[in-house]
Design a protein around this motif. Structure first.
Motif, short mmCIF file in Angstrom:
data_model
loop_
_atom_site.label_atom_id
_atom_site.label_comp_id
_atom_site.label_asym_id
_atom_site.label_seq_id
_atom_site.Cartn_x
_atom_site.Cartn_y
_atom_site.Cartn_z
N GLU A 117 -9.60 14.90 -16.15
CA GLU A 117 -8.64 13.88 -16.54
C GLU A 117 -7.96 13.27 -15.32
N ALA A 118 -7.58 14.11 -14.36
CA ALA A 118 -6.90 13.60 -13.16
C ALA A 118 -7.80 12.66 -12.38
N LEU A 119 -9.07 13.01 -12.24
CA LEU A 119 -10.01 12.15 -11.51
C LEU A 119 -10.29 10.86 -12.27
N ALA A 120 -10.25 10.92 -13.60
CA ALA A 120 -10.41 9.71 -14.40
C ALA A 120 -9.26 8.75 -14.12
N LEU A 121 -8.06 9.29 -13.96
CA LEU A 121 -6.90 8.46 -13.63
C LEU A 121 -7.07 7.82 -12.25
N VAL A 122 -7.52 8.63 -11.28
CA VAL A 122 -7.68 8.12 -9.92
C VAL A 122 -8.76 7.06 -9.86
N SER A 123 -9.83 7.24 -10.62
CA SER A 123 -10.94 6.28 -10.59
C SER A 123 -10.53 4.91 -11.10
N ALA A 124 -9.42 4.84 -11.85
CA ALA A 124 -8.97 3.57 -12.42
C ALA A 124 -8.01 2.81 -11.52
N ILE A 125 -7.55 3.43 -10.43
CA ILE A 125 -6.58 2.76 -9.56
C ILE A 125 -7.29 1.90 -8.53
N ASP A 126 -6.52 1.06 -7.88
CA ASP A 126 -7.05 0.21 -6.81
C ASP A 126 -7.04 1.01 -5.51
N PRO A 127 -8.19 1.41 -4.98
CA PRO A 127 -8.22 2.22 -3.76
C PRO A 127 -7.70 1.49 -2.54
N LYS A 128 -7.67 0.16 -2.59
CA LYS A 128 -7.14 -0.60 -1.46
C LYS A 128 -5.61 -0.51 -1.42
N LYS A 129 -4.99 -0.36 -2.59
CA LYS A 129 -3.54 -0.22 -2.64
C LYS A 129 -3.13 1.21 -2.30
N TYR A 130 -3.80 2.16 -2.95
CA TYR A 130 -3.53 3.57 -2.64
C TYR A 130 -4.52 3.99 -1.55
N THR A 142 0.84 -1.19 0.00
CA THR A 142 0.00 0.00 0.00
C THR A 142 0.88 1.24 0.00
N CYS A 143 0.32 2.34 -0.47
CA CYS A 143 1.06 3.59 -0.46
C CYS A 143 0.08 4.76 -0.49
N ASN A 144 0.62 5.95 -0.25
CA ASN A 144 -0.18 7.17 -0.23
C ASN A 144 -0.04 7.90 -1.56
N LEU A 145 -1.17 8.34 -2.08
CA LEU A 145 -1.21 8.99 -3.39
C LEU A 145 -1.63 10.45 -3.24
N ALA A 146 -0.95 11.34 -3.95
CA ALA A 146 -1.37 12.74 -4.03
C ALA A 146 -1.57 13.07 -5.50
N VAL A 147 -2.61 13.82 -5.80
CA VAL A 147 -2.90 14.18 -7.19
C VAL A 147 -3.33 15.64 -7.24
N PHE A 148 -2.76 16.38 -8.17
CA PHE A 148 -3.09 17.79 -8.32
C PHE A 148 -4.25 17.94 -9.29
N LEU A 149 -5.29 18.64 -8.86
CA LEU A 149 -6.46 18.89 -9.70
C LEU A 149 -6.36 20.32 -10.22
#
Length: 232
Positions: free
Chosen positions: A54-67, A39-46
């Motif tokens: 586009e940034a939220l589309a990227l986040v929606s595709a990741i595994d929230p259990k990992k990040y 697991t790790c912590n993710l930061a994303v600039f909107l």
């Protein structure tokens, strides 16, 4: 006077050597020393508007259990991006059947480096304010303040423009320069950039750990970067 000049020359030479050592390259990325974790912590600039979408589309595709902790960085006054981030997190919570009260995300607001139609004369001052704020959150707060929830600013930082994301990258480089924990920085060029890189892309290309484009012609100059196809 001569001693001062020699001293300054030595300091600048050492600083330049240190900067060269921390600049990313494909070789360094392949032999990255970042430990693999479950697991790790993710930061994303909107960056507002299409950048936020586009940034939220990227986040929606990741595994929230990992990040497992996601931090959304928005510019001051960009309430719409913050609302969209909350809506995405609400859908993630429902998908995981988790309690919405147990938040696994946070929203960080930073001053804009340059507002729309802002005079170029006042831009340096606002950029400095933005930089100081970013340095506080990226460098000072994680390293000098005790945090029980999670350590460090983030393990991964995703950027896709516009200008304020360059300020964030500079703050990360202060950590790297000082040998402090710093996130892996990934820049994803906007889907709308088909024939030429954005100004943010041109500035960040030599600085980020991974430079990703969605159209192959953007790498026609054989510069560093990778094309992974359409992401959004």
């Amino acid at each position: 006077m001569i001693h001062i000049i020699v001293f300054l020359t030595l300091v600048l030479s050492l600083a330049a050597a240190r900067l060269y050592m921390i600049l990313p390259s494909d070789t360094k990325r392949r032999s990255s020393s970042h430990p693999k974790r479950s697991t790790c912590n993710l930061a994303v600039f909107l960056g507002s508007g299409g950048h936020t979408t586009e940034a939220l589309a990227l986040v929606s595709a990741i595994d929230p259990k990992k990040y497992h902790h996601r931090q959304y960085i928005v510019s001051e006054g960009d309430h719409l991006s913050a609302q969209k981030a909350k809506a995405l997190e609400s859908s993630i919570a429902e998908r995981l059947q988790a309690s919405y009260g147990t938040q696994s995300y946070s929203i960080l607001t930073i001053p804009r480096a340059r507002r729309v139609h802002q005079s170029l004369l006042t831009t340096p001052a606002s950029s400095i304010v933005s930089l100081f704020t970013c340095v506080y959150h990226v460098t000072i707060k994680p390293n000098l303040c005790f945090q029980e929830s999670h350590s460090g600013f983030a393990d991964v930082l995703i950027l896709n423009g516009p200008g304020t994301c360059f300020i964030l990258c500079v703050a990360v480089y202060i950590n790297k320069f000082l040998g402090l924990p710093a996130p892996v920085v990934i820049y994803v060029e906007s889907f709308a950039r088909i024939t030429s890189l954005s100004l943010s892309g041109k500035l960040l290309r030599p600085l980020v750990d991974r430079f990703v484009v969605q159209w192959p012609q953007l790498l026609s100059d054989k510069g560093r970067g990778e094309c992974v196809g359409w992401l959004v």
